[in-house]
Design a protein around this motif. Sequence first.
Motif, PDB file in Angstrom:
ATOM      1  N   ILE A 144       0.703  -1.196   0.416  1.00  0.00           N
ATOM      2  CA  ILE A 144      -0.169  -0.023   0.096  1.00  0.00           C
ATOM      3  C   ILE A 144       0.740   1.143   0.117  1.00  0.00           C
ATOM      4  O   ILE A 144       0.437   2.235  -0.334  1.00  0.00           O
ATOM      5  N   VAL A 145       1.834   1.162   0.478  1.00  0.00           N
ATOM      6  CA  VAL A 145       3.009   2.343   0.839  1.00  0.00           C
ATOM      7  C   VAL A 145       3.192   2.567  -0.982  1.00  0.00           C
ATOM      8  O   VAL A 145       3.813   3.930  -1.064  1.00  0.00           O
ATOM      9  N   MET A 146       3.820   1.741  -1.444  1.00  0.00           N
ATOM     10  CA  MET A 146       4.198   1.765  -2.956  1.00  0.00           C
ATOM     11  C   MET A 146       3.927   2.384  -3.393  1.00  0.00           C
ATOM     12  O   MET A 146       3.867   2.848  -4.932  1.00  0.00           O
ATOM     13  N   ALA A 147       1.998   1.288  -3.332  1.00  0.00           N
ATOM     14  CA  ALA A 147       0.733   2.014  -4.864  1.00  0.00           C
ATOM     15  C   ALA A 147       0.497   3.823  -4.420  1.00  0.00           C
ATOM     16  O   ALA A 147       0.460   4.170  -5.230  1.00  0.00           O
ATOM     17  N   MET A 148       0.928   4.037  -2.711  1.00  0.00           N
ATOM     18  CA  MET A 148       0.779   5.694  -3.188  1.00  0.00           C
ATOM     19  C   MET A 148       2.241   5.922  -3.974  1.00  0.00           C
ATOM     20  O   MET A 148       1.733   7.425  -4.437  1.00  0.00           O
ATOM     21  N   VAL A 359       5.532  -2.131  -9.820  1.00  0.00           N
ATOM     22  CA  VAL A 359       6.066  -3.703  -9.326  1.00  0.00           C
ATOM     23  C   VAL A 359       5.743  -3.706  -8.361  1.00  0.00           C
ATOM     24  O   VAL A 359       4.810  -4.788  -7.916  1.00  0.00           O
ATOM     25  N   ALA A 360       6.027  -3.235  -7.349  1.00  0.00           N
ATOM     26  CA  ALA A 360       6.187  -3.540  -5.925  1.00  0.00           C
ATOM     27  C   ALA A 360       4.852  -2.850  -5.336  1.00  0.00           C
ATOM     28  O   ALA A 360       4.655  -3.852  -4.182  1.00  0.00           O
ATOM     29  N   GLY A 361       3.884  -2.604  -5.784  1.00  0.00           N
ATOM     30  CA  GLY A 361       2.562  -1.766  -5.154  1.00  0.00           C
ATOM     31  C   GLY A 361       1.816  -3.105  -5.424  1.00  0.00           C
ATOM     32  O   GLY A 361       0.630  -3.220  -4.592  1.00  0.00           O
ATOM     33  N   PHE A 362       1.851  -4.128  -6.846  1.00  0.00           N
ATOM     34  CA  PHE A 362       0.994  -4.346  -7.179  1.00  0.00           C
ATOM     35  C   PHE A 362       0.868  -5.856  -7.289  1.00  0.00           C
ATOM     36  O   PHE A 362       0.181  -6.508  -8.431  1.00  0.00           O
ATOM     37  N   SER A 363       2.609  -6.102  -6.461  1.00  0.00           N
ATOM     38  CA  SER A 363       2.691  -7.890  -7.349  1.00  0.00           C
ATOM     39  C   SER A 363       2.743  -8.472  -5.714  1.00  0.00           C
ATOM     40  O   SER A 363       3.628  -9.361  -5.625  1.00  0.00           O
ATOM     41  N   GLY A 369      -6.346  -3.010  -1.849  1.00  0.00           N
ATOM     42  CA  GLY A 369      -6.294  -1.624  -0.906  1.00  0.00           C
ATOM     43  C   GLY A 369      -5.353  -0.999  -1.569  1.00  0.00           C
ATOM     44  O   GLY A 369      -4.811   0.493  -1.517  1.00  0.00           O
ATOM     45  N   ALA A 370      -4.435  -1.861  -2.190  1.00  0.00           N
ATOM     46  CA  ALA A 370      -3.274  -0.745  -3.093  1.00  0.00           C
ATOM     47  C   ALA A 370      -4.318  -0.077  -4.287  1.00  0.00           C
ATOM     48  O   ALA A 370      -3.285   0.836  -4.235  1.00  0.00           O
ATOM     49  N   LEU A 371      -4.701  -0.526  -4.582  1.00  0.00           N
ATOM     50  CA  LEU A 371      -4.891   0.262  -6.029  1.00  0.00           C
ATOM     51  C   LEU A 371      -6.257   1.345  -5.446  1.00  0.00           C
ATOM     52  O   LEU A 371      -5.649   2.305  -5.958  1.00  0.00           O
ATOM     53  N   PRO A 420      12.968 -10.098   0.464  1.00  0.00           N
ATOM     54  CA  PRO A 420      13.741  -8.493   0.128  1.00  0.00           C
ATOM     55  C   PRO A 420      12.503  -7.824  -0.396  1.00  0.00           C
ATOM     56  O   PRO A 420      11.688  -8.739  -1.658  1.00  0.00           O
ATOM     57  N   ALA A 421      13.014  -6.635  -0.448  1.00  0.00           N
ATOM     58  CA  ALA A 421      12.232  -5.836  -1.694  1.00  0.00           C
ATOM     59  C   ALA A 421      11.629  -5.958  -2.456  1.00  0.00           C
ATOM     60  O   ALA A 421      12.743  -6.788  -2.841  1.00  0.00           O
ATOM     61  N   PRO A 422      11.402  -6.045  -4.030  1.00  0.00           N
ATOM     62  CA  PRO A 422      11.069  -6.242  -4.985  1.00  0.00           C
ATOM     63  C   PRO A 422      12.282  -5.416  -6.139  1.00  0.00           C
ATOM     64  O   PRO A 422      12.114  -4.712  -5.191  1.00  0.00           O
TER      65      PRO A 422
END
Length: 437
Positions: A144-148, A359-363, A369-371, A420-422
């Motif tokens: 969700i943070v990466m979607a922001m 990639v990080a927000g929707f994978s 919630g991310a959307l 790890p983070a993408p």
Amino acid sequence: MAVSPLLAIERPHLPRPGIREIFGDLGPQEIGNGLVALIFSASGPIAVILAAAAAGNLSPDQTSSWILGAFLGNGILTLILTWLYRSPQAYFWTIPGTVLAGDALTHLTFGEVIGAYLATAVLVFLLGWTGLIGRIMAVLPPTIVMAMVAGIFLRFGLDLVGAATGDPMIAIPMIVIFVAISIFPKAAAVAPPVALAAMVGTMIAIFTGQLGSGILDNGTIASPVYTAPEFSFAAMTELVIPLAITVVIVQNGQGIAVLRAAGHKPGVNLAAAASGLVSIPMALMGNVTTCLTGPTNALIVSGPNKERHYAAAMVTAVGAIAVGLFSPAFVGFMLAMPVSFIAALAGIAMLTPLKNAFVAGFSGAFSTGALVCFLVTVSEMSLLGISAPFWGIVFGCLIAWLMDPKPRKSPTDPVPPAQPAPQPETTDKQPAHDRSR
């Protein structure tokens, strides 16, 4: 990153680089990325400061002092912390917070706004010093943070398309040179594509007569102007809480997310404590609260070698100190450049960070919630004086809790190792452990 038993501030986990190491890690890629990050920070964001200063009818000297503090103070902070932690962490000012300040200056005095800056700085420092902000950020789903972050970065991609259609004479050659160099990894390692695109755009602007005049109208060297703070109830209620939320959740949140996605381990509590502490003296020069910026750090860590990202951050820091000292001349030059040049340069530079954020927000988990977080962030809505990215996280987390399936594990299952983070894709042939943005 290890945590001190006495304080919540995260301690360095890497050895500090020596002078020879720093110069050894300063390749064309790091220099190019550091300079592009500096150009980005000294172009569009500067216009936001100028607009806020104009709204408050600030004098040229007060405006110049504001910009001096923004670059000099943040450049020194970036240089020191990047060296201490051997990790990129670029600090600049909060753009949404600057917009809030500009609105407040239409009915509050500059002294009242500065008083609110000081109160905000103390609050942000305490949130980091006590470790409270670290505990808050730890429960936020990273997707969700990466979607922001993706929602915030999206405008740079859209502005690139707008520049290409609105001023193709400048934007199209910049895009062409960027693509042409990027498809040859060996050439890109020697001649950074974004830096070359900036050079091409600058030459076209000069040769076609699109460079504006009056570059040195406000002088060459900046000098600080002290403004006495005034502590009024109206300013405190209007600015302190929205500014603090913007810094510790929105701005620092995206900066932390960007650096983690690149394989670094930024300190959440450190970022808040440093932002608050350095903002106290800078406020007296007229500068809004500082933060761990997202876009600038994304440009700094866009190189393929994670271990050398700190060198790019040092380039940005040294450049920021120079810009602060000579801010009237540098800002005059950047504002004289065509708007399409700034939009094209920022858009080209942010392509990879934007892709990585999507990639990080929707994978991962909590995709609904991310959307929602992404859509609210893009909407640029504002409630209670707080900008859309914060509400994107709020509504995104709410929808994730209501609609998204919760990750489940059996009580007898072993605890899986932290993932790890993408990591972004890279076209070079470096070993896997060197691959980052």
